[in-house]
Design an enzyme around this catalytic site. Structure first.
Site, mmCIF file in Angstrom:
data_model
loop_
_atom_site.group_PDB
_atom_site.id
_atom_site.type_symbol
_atom_site.label_atom_id
_atom_site.label_comp_id
_atom_site.label_asym_id
_atom_site.label_seq_id
_atom_site.Cartn_x
_atom_site.Cartn_y
_atom_site.Cartn_z
ATOM 1 N N LYS A 268 1.016 -1.105 -0.097
ATOM 2 C CA LYS A 268 0.022 -0.055 -0.021
ATOM 3 C C LYS A 268 0.769 1.379 0.061
ATOM 4 C CE LYS A 268 -3.851 -1.916 2.791
ATOM 5 N NZ LYS A 268 -4.865 -1.775 1.759
ATOM 6 N N ARG A 342 -10.121 -11.769 2.148
ATOM 7 C CA ARG A 342 -10.953 -12.781 1.791
ATOM 8 C C ARG A 342 -10.267 -14.013 1.854
ATOM 9 N NH1 ARG A 342 -11.509 -9.490 -3.729
ATOM 10 N NH2 ARG A 342 -11.231 -7.775 -2.373
HETATM 11 N N1 BES Z 1 -7.971 -4.182 4.618
HETATM 12 C C1 BES Z 1 -8.243 -3.647 3.474
HETATM 13 C C2 BES Z 1 -9.518 -2.999 3.082
HETATM 14 C C3 BES Z 1 -9.578 -1.558 3.869
HETATM 15 C C4 BES Z 1 -9.313 -0.549 3.404
HETATM 16 C C5 BES Z 1 -10.111 -1.643 5.308
HETATM 17 C C6 BES Z 1 -9.410 0.730 3.795
HETATM 18 C C7 BES Z 1 -10.317 -0.292 5.871
HETATM 19 C C8 BES Z 1 -10.026 0.685 5.100
HETATM 20 C C9 BES Z 1 -8.080 -4.834 2.290
HETATM 21 O O1 BES Z 1 -7.380 -5.925 2.765
HETATM 22 C C10 BES Z 1 -7.543 -4.311 0.939
HETATM 23 O O2 BES Z 1 -6.705 -3.948 0.960
HETATM 24 N N2 BES Z 1 -8.581 -4.530 -0.005
HETATM 25 C C11 BES Z 1 -8.325 -3.907 -1.183
HETATM 26 C C12 BES Z 1 -8.793 -5.086 -2.132
HETATM 27 C C13 BES Z 1 -8.211 -5.092 -3.623
HETATM 28 C C14 BES Z 1 -6.744 -5.165 -3.492
HETATM 29 C C15 BES Z 1 -8.858 -5.689 -4.564
HETATM 30 C C16 BES Z 1 -8.990 -2.574 -1.506
HETATM 31 O O3 BES Z 1 -10.023 -2.647 -1.116
HETATM 32 O O4 BES Z 1 -8.416 -2.034 -2.252
HETATM 33 MN MN MN Z 2 -5.476 -5.644 2.154
#
Ligand code: BES
Ligand code: MN
Ligand code: ZN
Length: 489
Positions: A268, A342
């Site tokens: 990230k 997931r």
């Molecule tokens: N933990 C994150 C989702 C999240 C984002 C929670 C902001 C709280 C605040 C999750 O693991 C994630 O990174 N999801 C990605 C999925 C994508 C890579 C398909 C996302 O939402 O960008």
């Molecule tokens: Mn994630």
């Protein structure tokens, strides 16, 4: 802090300040005029002086010299909406948050169990602080010591029960907030699992914890894969509360417990990563719900399953292109290591389905896409059963938490088709919250199931309504209310 009940008149109540709810329309509510008369127009004067509008959540503190035993009145705005028991939660929360006194009276607009329950939850939530990491002596600050909920009628057994239930739910919410607010260097997957044990075992809840080797041996390959990039071992936790008599229902709760989500190799940005200690909020909520169910002695068998793991990019980290088997047997092609939640849930949901419960509920801070769809304050709710969805949404309404039903659109399923494995774990650019839910659905079999994507409301940048900044404890009040509704509560 233990709130108590009183049917004393607010005018004679021996506290430092009395709080009341005030509506913005012509009728300001049952107590405003009475307190105004007792203080010879002081409230009207202050409201006009400050041009106070009684907007929802707006607070006006007024010092009082005569007419009341209390030395102050706290007005909490309720806006112009129709009155509900949730108002009691709003008034109690804001009063406890801002009163700056030791003894507070909160006057309820209606004398019934629903108002008492909501107010008790609000008092505990409003008094919540997370200051265990501050070394500066803050003893100079006035801390709330005593709260009296004033009901304008004789106190009955239902109100006493509601007070105790509200206190139990409020304490669970505060526990969840603490866990979410804990820094990720201290709240590792091991520490989260041990916190679950420490909170649950003394209540007679069975606690089973698997370490990395047991996770491997007992067949949770996806959970194990996500944990590979971290020096911190993953943990799987199974909490089981069994009531003394016959259980009227069996419910499994599942929680995403990413103690930190760096994104892994698909790392990230600094901004996206900043609050990723919150990524275990689903697991924390699950602990809070199981704990409350046990303390309330609900006649329901309640399981809590936690996938506790840290998503890092160490040299053993899983990669895009990897293929892993899952607990169910289905093979999964890894596309983006940041879609880790997931994967963890897939194995834990499959384990949950093996328990053959009447229904299964998961909480997960799963997708940013859900926040794009619904904003910060509302969770996405997915369900494969209409009756269950309706029951859950009704519980949320009573609990004062916002969920919005989202569709499991079958025509997006094809975006998860893989060339090399049985399925891939991410879809295309659009409908990211839905495709995540469709991926989870692959692992629940015929189990009646609700998936709550709590990425938005689990953790807030600034306070909103009854929720504080940081961890909110979102999901606990609804989960407990749902369990109560199963047994006619
Ligand atoms: N933990 C994150 C989702 C999240 C984002 C929670 C902001 C709280 C605040 C999750 O693991 C994630 O990174 N999801 C990605 C999925 C994508 C890579 C398909 C996302 O939402 O960008
Ligand atoms: Mn994630
Ligand atoms: Zn995550």
């Amino acid at each position: 802090m233990k709130p108590s009940l009183s049917s004393e008149s607010p005018m004679r109540l021996a506290v430092d300040a009395v709080a009341i709810g005030v509506r913005s329309g012509d009728t300001r509510g049952p107590w405003f005029d009475r307190l105004d008369r007792a203080t010879r127009g002081l409230l009207t004067h202050a409201v006009e002086q400050e041009q106070w509008k009684a907007e929802r959540g707006e607070v006006l503190r007024i010092p009082v010299r005569s007419g009341l035993v209390a030395r102050g009145v706290v007005l909490v705005g309720l806006g112009g909406q129709a009155a509900t028991a949730h108002d009691a939660r709003v008034v109690a929360t804001h009063a406890a948050r801002t009163a700056r006194v030791e003894r507070l009276g909160v006057v309820l607009d209606a004398a019934d169990a629903a108002h008492v329950r909501a107010a008790a939850e609000g008092v505990l939530g409003g008094a919540y602080r997370f200051d265990r990491y501050r070394t500066k002596d803050r003893s100079g600050e006035r801390r709330l010591r005593e709260v009296v909920l004033v009901v304008g009628a004789p106190i009955d057994a239902a109100m006493r029960g509601a007070l105790e239930a509200g206190r139990i739910v409020g304490e669970s919410v505060c526990l969840v907030r603490d866990l979410v607010n804990m820094p990720p260097n201290d709240l590792t997957p091991t520490a989260l699992a041990e916190a679950a044990r420490a909170q649950c075992a003394p209540l007679g809840i069975d606690v089973t914890i698997w370490d990395r080797a047991q996770i491997k041996k007992n067949n949770m390959p996806l959970l194990e894969a996500v944990g590979r990039g971290s020096g911190q071992e993953p943990r799987f936790v199974h909490l089981r509360y069994r009531p003394r008599g016959r259980a009227r229902s069996r419910v499994v709760f599942v929680g995403k417990g990413l103690t930190f989500d760096s994104g892994g190799l698909c790392i990230k940005t600094a901004k996206q990563m900043a609050d990723m200690k919150c990524d275990m909020a689903g697991a924390a909520a699950t602990i809070g719900i199981v704990r409350a169910a046990a303390r309330l002695r609900l006649p329901v068998e309640v399981h809590g399953l936690l996938g506790c793991v840290e998503n890092m990019s160490g040299d053993h980290a899983y990669r895009p292109g990897d293929v892993f088997p899952s607990r169910l047997g289905k093979t999964v092609e890894i596309i983006n290591t940041d879609a880790e939640g997931r994967l963890v849930l897939a194995d834990v949901l499959a384990y949950g389905a093996e328990l053959e419960p009447d229904c299964m509920i998961d909480h997960a801070t799963l997708t940013g896409a859900c926040m794009v769809a619904l904003g910060r304050y509302c969770a996405g709710l997915y369900a494969n059963d209409e009756t269950l969805a309706a029951q859950y949404l009704e519980a949320a309404r009573t609990a004062g938490e916002q969920f919005w039903r989202m569709p499991l659109l079958d025509d997006l399923r094809e975006t998860l088709r893989s060339e090399v494995a049985d399925i891939k774990h991410t879809g295309d650019q659009y409908g990211g919250s839905i495709t995540a839910a469709l991926f989870l659905r692959e692992f629940v079999g015929k189990t009646r199931w609700v998936h709550a994507d709590i990425a938005g409301p689990a953790y807030l940048e600034s306070p909103h309504d009854v929720q504080p900044k940081g961890g909110t404890g979102f999901g606990v009040a609804t989960g407990v209310r749902f369990l109560e509704s199963l047994v006619g509560g």
